[in-house]
Enzyme design. Structure first.
Site, mmCIF file in Angstrom:
data_model
loop_
_atom_site.group_PDB
_atom_site.id
_atom_site.type_symbol
_atom_site.label_atom_id
_atom_site.label_comp_id
_atom_site.label_asym_id
_atom_site.label_seq_id
_atom_site.Cartn_x
_atom_site.Cartn_y
_atom_site.Cartn_z
ATOM 1 N N PHE A 1 -0.775 -7.857 -18.701
ATOM 2 C CA PHE A 1 0.248 -7.017 -19.346
ATOM 3 C C PHE A 1 0.613 -7.429 -20.791
ATOM 4 O O PHE A 1 -0.141 -7.626 -21.651
ATOM 5 C CB PHE A 1 1.381 -7.070 -18.502
ATOM 6 C CG PHE A 1 0.836 -6.364 -16.838
ATOM 7 C CD1 PHE A 1 0.982 -5.016 -16.997
ATOM 8 C CD2 PHE A 1 0.943 -7.164 -16.040
ATOM 9 C CE1 PHE A 1 0.446 -4.413 -15.738
ATOM 10 C CE2 PHE A 1 0.373 -6.565 -14.798
ATOM 11 C CZ PHE A 1 0.307 -5.246 -14.500
ATOM 12 N N SER A 2 1.923 -7.790 -20.891
ATOM 13 C CA SER A 2 2.174 -7.938 -22.379
ATOM 14 C C SER A 2 1.578 -9.423 -22.860
ATOM 15 O O SER A 2 1.953 -9.522 -24.021
ATOM 16 C CB SER A 2 3.881 -7.716 -22.612
ATOM 17 O OG SER A 2 4.112 -6.376 -22.806
ATOM 18 N N THR A 3 1.374 -10.096 -21.832
ATOM 19 C CA THR A 3 0.940 -11.440 -22.511
ATOM 20 C C THR A 3 -0.407 -11.145 -23.483
ATOM 21 O O THR A 3 -0.863 -11.919 -24.365
ATOM 22 C CB THR A 3 0.286 -12.094 -21.327
ATOM 23 O OG1 THR A 3 1.444 -12.613 -20.526
ATOM 24 C CG2 THR A 3 -0.371 -13.525 -21.772
ATOM 25 N N TYR B 1 11.748 -3.718 -28.317
ATOM 26 C CA TYR B 1 10.596 -4.041 -27.808
ATOM 27 C C TYR B 1 9.462 -2.967 -27.882
ATOM 28 O O TYR B 1 9.761 -1.821 -27.018
ATOM 29 C CB TYR B 1 10.618 -4.388 -26.545
ATOM 30 C CG TYR B 1 9.421 -5.308 -26.103
ATOM 31 C CD1 TYR B 1 8.920 -6.230 -26.829
ATOM 32 C CD2 TYR B 1 8.922 -4.840 -24.705
ATOM 33 C CE1 TYR B 1 7.521 -7.015 -26.068
ATOM 34 C CE2 TYR B 1 7.760 -5.648 -24.094
ATOM 35 C CZ TYR B 1 7.116 -6.767 -24.883
ATOM 36 O OH TYR B 1 6.223 -7.300 -24.304
ATOM 37 N N LYS C 1 -0.420 -9.117 -25.882
ATOM 38 C CA LYS C 1 0.185 -8.857 -27.185
ATOM 39 C C LYS C 1 -0.146 -10.231 -28.160
ATOM 40 O O LYS C 1 -0.410 -10.240 -29.373
ATOM 41 C CB LYS C 1 1.665 -8.737 -27.206
ATOM 42 C CG LYS C 1 2.113 -7.399 -26.751
ATOM 43 C CD LYS C 1 3.575 -7.178 -27.022
ATOM 44 C CE LYS C 1 4.091 -5.750 -26.659
ATOM 45 N NZ LYS C 1 3.802 -5.403 -25.013
#
Length: 421
Positions: free
Chosen positions: A82-84, A172, A86
């Site tokens: 997921f957003s890891t 965000y 980014k």
């Protein structure tokens, strides 16, 4: 008890012999915390890795990559983080900066002329990467088929009007940040590569990383862990864990919070990232899939100078230095809590302490509990990822226990527990 809640509370007993890997001498407390995650914190399957000063010192994995079929998590299991993602994608932007392709204080439109629509003419690269551009939600409805055509996505991004005056607030950019980063890479790369391809060729290949932004067909799907996710409505049962304002915003389809996660709607549910058609997309903010040790290796390289990637000292100093917050304060319009962002990363702040006390660290947490970051003060690259999604925006108890064991117990640095203020 509601059916959905019973489903989420899937109880899986993991035998000790399903926990593998190794740690260097002195790092035993991290292994102890990893084992306790399975016996005390409901872990189903997970991996944790740490590089320090260029050396792998922790490499752990265990449990089941599918808790229902009891298929074991192997050494080479891949998992969606997921957003890891980014932070991994942020290395592509850092490399572009080191090569002189982008300047953080130049307008995005200098590299992407079509971006200069609807009040975005002066938005800088720095503002965009710090979630300050007001572009968290995309108004044009998109489908999964649309997302596979980056020209269609680029047109939707270019026509978007900011939700606030860029630079004054931040919120965000949960999904959209990756699309904007990806189009920026396409525009500045002399080869016109997508961010996923650029990452694969310029970062993953030199470092030997098994990590994909858009899973290619050559990857055996049996290697990929099944995400045990949750339905959005289940967040109502966890408003003591998730911020109340975020939960209510997420469940209100008209709010900027909901619209930031749900275009297309399939992206708003963690379990849908198991779908092959979603895994195959390039979502540089959301669907990176790979070995957690690959994330730790990449961050470990950044934490120790980035020589293997060709990162310039000026780029690393830009990542290390304090963030430039929006003029109207730290209240996040989307997450409904205070946050701090810089150049595609989260920086430490009182409610999210990570790394040593000098606050040089940079990284990103992901939905469900994953986290990856670099800490130049200690030379550490850290990564943790799991397949049972939890309900914390950050500081999931499983991840926090590992980080506390590393920084507080092993390295003797500050506690990683948040400041309650």
């Amino acid at each position: 008890m509601p059916k959905l809640y019973r489903r989420l509370m899937l109880k899986v007993d993991v035998p000790p012999d399903l926990i593998g890997g190794d740690v260097d001498e002195g790092y035993g407390p991290v292994a102890d915390a990893f084992r306790r995650n399975f016996t005390e914190r409901g872990e189903i399957g997970a991996a944790c890795a740490v590089y320090q000063n260029g050396k792998k010192v922790v490499d752990l994995w265990g449990g089941y990559r599918d808790g229902r079929t009891r298929t074991p998590w192997e050494e080479d299991t891949l998992v969606t983080v997921f957003s890891t993602t980014k932070g991994v994608s942020g290395l592509a932007l850092a490399l572009a900066h080191s090569r002189g392709w982008i300047d953080h204080d130049s307008p995005v439109a200098a590299y992407w002329p079509e971006f200069a629509q609807a009040g975005k003419e002066t938005v800088t690269v720095r503002q965009l990467l710090a979630h300050q551009a007001g572009l968290a939600a995309i108004d044009r409805p998109l489908t999964v088929t649309d997302l596979a055509d980056l020209d269609v996505v680029a047109a939707a991004l270019a026509e978007q009007r900011p939700a606030w005056t860029p630079g004054t607030r931040h919120g965000y950019h949960a999904i959209s940040l990756g699309w904007y980063e990806g189009e920026l890479i396409r525009r500045v790369d002399p080869q016109g590569r997508t961010l996923g391809r650029f990452f694969a060729e310029e970062i993953a290949a030199p470092l030997g990383l098994q990590f994909h932004i858009g899973v290619p067909s050559s990857v055996d799907p049996a290697r990929i862990a099944t995400v045990h996710g949750f339905k959005p409505a289940e967040m109502l049962l966890h408003m003591g864990t998730m911020p109340r304002g975020f939960v209510l915003g997420f469940l209100n389809p008209r709010s900027v919070t909901a619209r930031s996660f749900a275009n297309p709607k399939v992206l708003s549910q963690t379990g849908n990232y198991n779908l092959p058609e979603v895994r195959a997309l390039e979502l540089p903010a959301a669907n990176g899939t790979g070995e957690p040790r690959a994330i730790a290796r990449a961050y470990g390289e950044a934490a120790t100078g980035g020589a293997a990637l060709g990162l310039r000292p000026a780029t690393l100093q830009a990542l290390i230095r304090p963030a430039e917050p929006p003029t109207e304060g730290l209240a996040d319009v989307v997450l409904r809590v205070d946050t701090i962002f810089s150049l595609g990363y989260v920086k430490p702040f009182p409610r999210l302490r990570f790394g040593a006390s000098g606050n040089q660290a940079f990284g990103t947490p992901g939905a469900g509990g994953s986290f990856g970051f670099a800490d130049p003060e200690t030379g550490v690259g850290f990564a943790y990822a799991m397949n049972r999604a939890g309900f914390h925006l950050w500081d999931d108890p499983r991840e926090l226990a590992l980080r506390e064991a590393l920084f507080r117990t092993v390295l003797g640095e500050r506690t990683q527990h948040p400041d309650p203020r």
